[in-house]
Write an enzyme that holds these catalytic residues in place. Structure first.
Site, PDB file in Angstrom:
ATOM      1  CG  ASP A 140      -2.125   0.915   1.250  1.00  0.00           C
ATOM      2  OD1 ASP A 140      -2.203   1.702   0.485  1.00  0.00           O
ATOM      3  OD2 ASP A 140      -2.772   0.469   1.933  1.00  0.00           O
ATOM      4  CG  ASP A 141      -0.234   4.725   0.439  1.00  0.00           C
ATOM      5  OD1 ASP A 141      -0.907   4.582  -0.583  1.00  0.00           O
ATOM      6  OD2 ASP A 141      -0.898   5.434   1.266  1.00  0.00           O
ATOM      7  CB  CYS A 169      -7.031   2.532  -1.805  1.00  0.00           C
ATOM      8  SG  CYS A 169      -5.650   3.045  -0.775  1.00  0.00           S
ATOM      9  CE  LYS A 173      -6.547   0.143   1.448  1.00  0.00           C
ATOM     10  NZ  LYS A 173      -5.369   1.246   1.453  1.00  0.00           N
ATOM     11  CG  ASP A 210      -2.314   0.837  -3.085  1.00  0.00           C
ATOM     12  OD1 ASP A 210      -0.981   1.258  -3.008  1.00  0.00           O
ATOM     13  OD2 ASP A 210      -3.253   1.280  -2.612  1.00  0.00           O
ATOM     14  CG  HIS A 225      -1.974   3.488   4.030  1.00  0.00           C
ATOM     15  ND1 HIS A 225      -2.674   4.369   4.963  1.00  0.00           N
ATOM     16  CD2 HIS A 225      -2.931   3.899   2.797  1.00  0.00           C
ATOM     17  CE1 HIS A 225      -3.629   5.167   4.656  1.00  0.00           C
ATOM     18  NE2 HIS A 225      -3.861   4.820   3.395  1.00  0.00           N
ATOM     19  CG  HIS A 266     -10.572   0.590   0.693  1.00  0.00           C
ATOM     20  ND1 HIS A 266      -9.542   1.597   0.741  1.00  0.00           N
ATOM     21  CD2 HIS A 266     -11.583   1.196   1.114  1.00  0.00           C
ATOM     22  CE1 HIS A 266      -9.934   3.017   1.123  1.00  0.00           C
ATOM     23  NE2 HIS A 266     -11.436   2.657   1.271  1.00  0.00           N
ATOM     24  CB  SER A 315      -6.898   2.774   4.649  1.00  0.00           C
ATOM     25  OG  SER A 315      -7.028   2.987   3.091  1.00  0.00           O
TER      26      SER A 315
END
Ligand SMILES: *[C@@H]1O[C@H](CO)[C@@H](O)[C@H](O)[C@H]1NC(C)=O
Ligand SMILES: *[C@@H]1O[C@H](CO)[C@@H](O)[C@H](O)[C@H]1NC(C)=O
Length: 536
Positions: A41-42, A84, A137, A302, A254, A139, A162
């Site tokens: 993530d991120d 996301c 995650k 992502d 994240h 989402h 998240s």
């Protein structure tokens, strides 16, 4: 094959029977490969050491480096969106947000999620006899039919969205720093906290299958929980001799970051670097668990780093989006600058993927859909169109050919959500609209429309600093090509028989809540009450 796949909508029992009966008999006797898809993530392109020059490497990702050395590293791989939910929806469906309906993020109070008319690749693998498990995650909707266990997964453990979308008792590192769930300041300043991005009314839940098992969850032990669960899933599937899909969508990188102290970390290491190392060792544990089996391990991200989080954000590497930076605002997550969607990506499959190779093929996270299904010998339903391509040639045979055109949708920086505001073709990238996210210094930049489009030559100008001169023949030719590609795609979407619309409505009662009578929906302490394990 068409009649097989229209049956996806029938009960899974009936479908299994059909698949077993109708698939060519040789497929049943060939053992199917296992798949582990790891979605960070991120994460920034520059966070993977193997993506940077040896002189500037920080050695934060030794296991991923090894995975690249023993497998394939992609240099031009893109997340399907720069935020996301849309990115995840496109990976699971192999389709742009304009088709699957998911163009921006779902919230804690979202009633719905990924439209039920969409088909996910886990769902198709499940129907073809795979054990399918997801950790992390999701989402894409946490209520009723939208949950992972109703979208193709036999098993689910994770945070349904998240890891900053709920309070915790011992918060991780974030900017601004959010207070613990029960602190007085949290409630006294609820409005201000909300403005700052702190969620205060609902504790962050950990969900297993269809139950909340912890609320608020403990961020500091989450990695260990994910790791133990992943290794158990791999072991169990191996024991049963059943092929499996494990989709592990990490909370890393994240915010809030909550790295457990590791032998590698010391005071010289930043919190971000320590978290990166923690993520990397989790990947390393998965890699060693599967290296003697027929398993494809595919790591990607992502979207790019969340720049406004400053020291808690990752690195875009060379992909700085200089044109935007000069005009203010962030040029990573939520934007269509390279830093927003070019993601570190590595694939590892001993005996199948050659060692120590790279591919500069232009690829997207949507290709995971088509590639994995192709490797499993499963065809997707033919009543709809897909944007992902089958990249098995790149994976297994060192191919360098990917998408002719790749489109980057607006993910919140400018224009309408989901709009195809940037087009990539070969070395050229055209912006019809530019926009920025919030930068670390608080600047936001402004939305600009470009006619003629801004076109960058990424081969000569990877930092996206100086657009080409519209007076040149090279510009004209590139502009014509990309305009044509864009029109063709929009026509293709307009004539697609199956285009979905997502329901983004919200309701307070849609938030996952262990016990509505307790503050922040807190579950009773483990063992103290039967209420601990509440059905959603
Ligand atoms: C989750 O669902 C799977 C598949 O139905 C089942 O085997 C497992 O026992 C469930 N786990 C829990 C904790 O309910
Ligand atoms: C991997 O490839 C690179 C570049 O081709 C080369 O410099 C390096 O020595 C190789 N490493 C291994 C372990 O084979």
């Amino acid at each position: 094959m068409a009649e097989i796949f229209s049956a996806v909508f029938l009960s899974s029992v009936l479908l299994c029977a059909l698949v077993i009966r109708l698939l060519p008999s040789n497929i049943g006797s060939v053992t199917k490969p296992n798949f582990i898809i790891i979605l960070a993530d991120d994460i920034g392109w520059g966070d993977l050491d193997a993506n940077s020059n040896p002189e500037v490497r920080k050695n934060n990702t030794p296991f991923l480096n090894l995975m690249a050395q023993q497998g394939l590293r992609f240099t031009d791989f893109h997340s399907p969106a720069s935020t996301c939910s849309p990115s995840r929806a496109a990976i699971l469906t192999g389709r742009y947000g304009l088709r699957n309906g998911v163009t921006h993020n779902f919230g804690v109070k979202s009633v719905a999620g990924l439209p039920l008319s969409e088909v996910t690749f886990p769902q198709l693998l499940q129907a073809a006899g795979y054990h399918t498990a997801m950790i992390g995650k999701w989402h894409l909707g946490h209520n009723g039919p939208y949950r992972p266990t109703n979208r193709g997964f036999d098993y689910y453990l994770g945070v349904p969205y998240s890891n900053d979308m709920g309070c915790t008792d011992t918060p991780g590192y974030d900017l601004p720093q959010c207070p613990p769930c029960d602190s007085r300041s949290l409630h006294a300043n609820r409005l201000r906290r909300k403005r700052e991005g702190c969620y205060s009314s609902v504790g962050l839940p950990l969900i297993e299958n269809n139950s909340i098992v912890e609320q608020p969850l403990d961020l500091w032990t989450l990695t260990e929980t994910y790791k133990t669960t992943a290794l158990r899933i791999i072991d169990n599937a191996r024991e049963k001799g059943q092929p499996y899909l494990l989709y592990i969508a990490l909370a890393h990188m994240h915010v809030p970051l909550a790295p457990s102290p590791s032998p590698l970390s010391n005071s010289r290491h930043s919190i971000y670097a320590t978290s990166l190392q923690e993520m990397d060792s989790l990947v390393g544990a998965l890699k060693s668990a599967v290296q003697d089996s027929d398993t494809l391990l595919w790591f990607t991200g992502d979207n790019g780093p969340w720049e406004q989080k400053c020291q808690y954000a990752g690195s875009v590497g060379p992909f700085k989006g200089q044109w935007q930076i000069k005009r203010g605002g962030g040029s990573a997550k939520r934007t269509t600058w390279e830093g927003g969607h070019r993601v570190p990506t590595v694939a590892y499959w001993p005996g199948r993927i050659p060692q120590n190779i790279t591919s500069s093929a232009l690829l997207s996270g949507m290709d995971i859909f088509s590639t994995v299904l192709s490797l499993a010998g499963v065809a997707p339903p033919t009543d709809r169109r897909y944007d992902g391509i089958d990249a098995t040639g790149v994976l297994l045979n060192g191919g360098q050919t990917g998408h002719e055109f790749l489109f980057h949708p607006n993910s919140g920086a400018a224009g309408q959500y989901g709009d195809l505001q940037t087009v990539r073709n070969r070395k050229h990238k055209a912006f019809y609209i530019t926009g920025a996210a919030e930068a670390c210094d608080g600047s936001r930049g402004s939305e600009q429309h470009h006619d003629p489009p801004l076109i960058f030559n990424l081969e000569a100008d990877e930092v996206e600093d100086s657009p080409m001169d519209p007076g040149t023949a090279e510009y004209q030719e590139a502009a014509d090509r990309m305009a044509r590609g864009r029109e063709e795609l929009l026509w293709d979407i307009a004539t697609d028989q199956s285009v979905s619309t997502a329901d983004y409505s919200t309701e307070g009662s849609a938030a996952p809540c262990c016990d509505p009578t307790r503050p922040v929906c807190r579950c009773h302490a483990a063992g103290s009450s039967g209420l601990h394990n509440i059905d959603l």
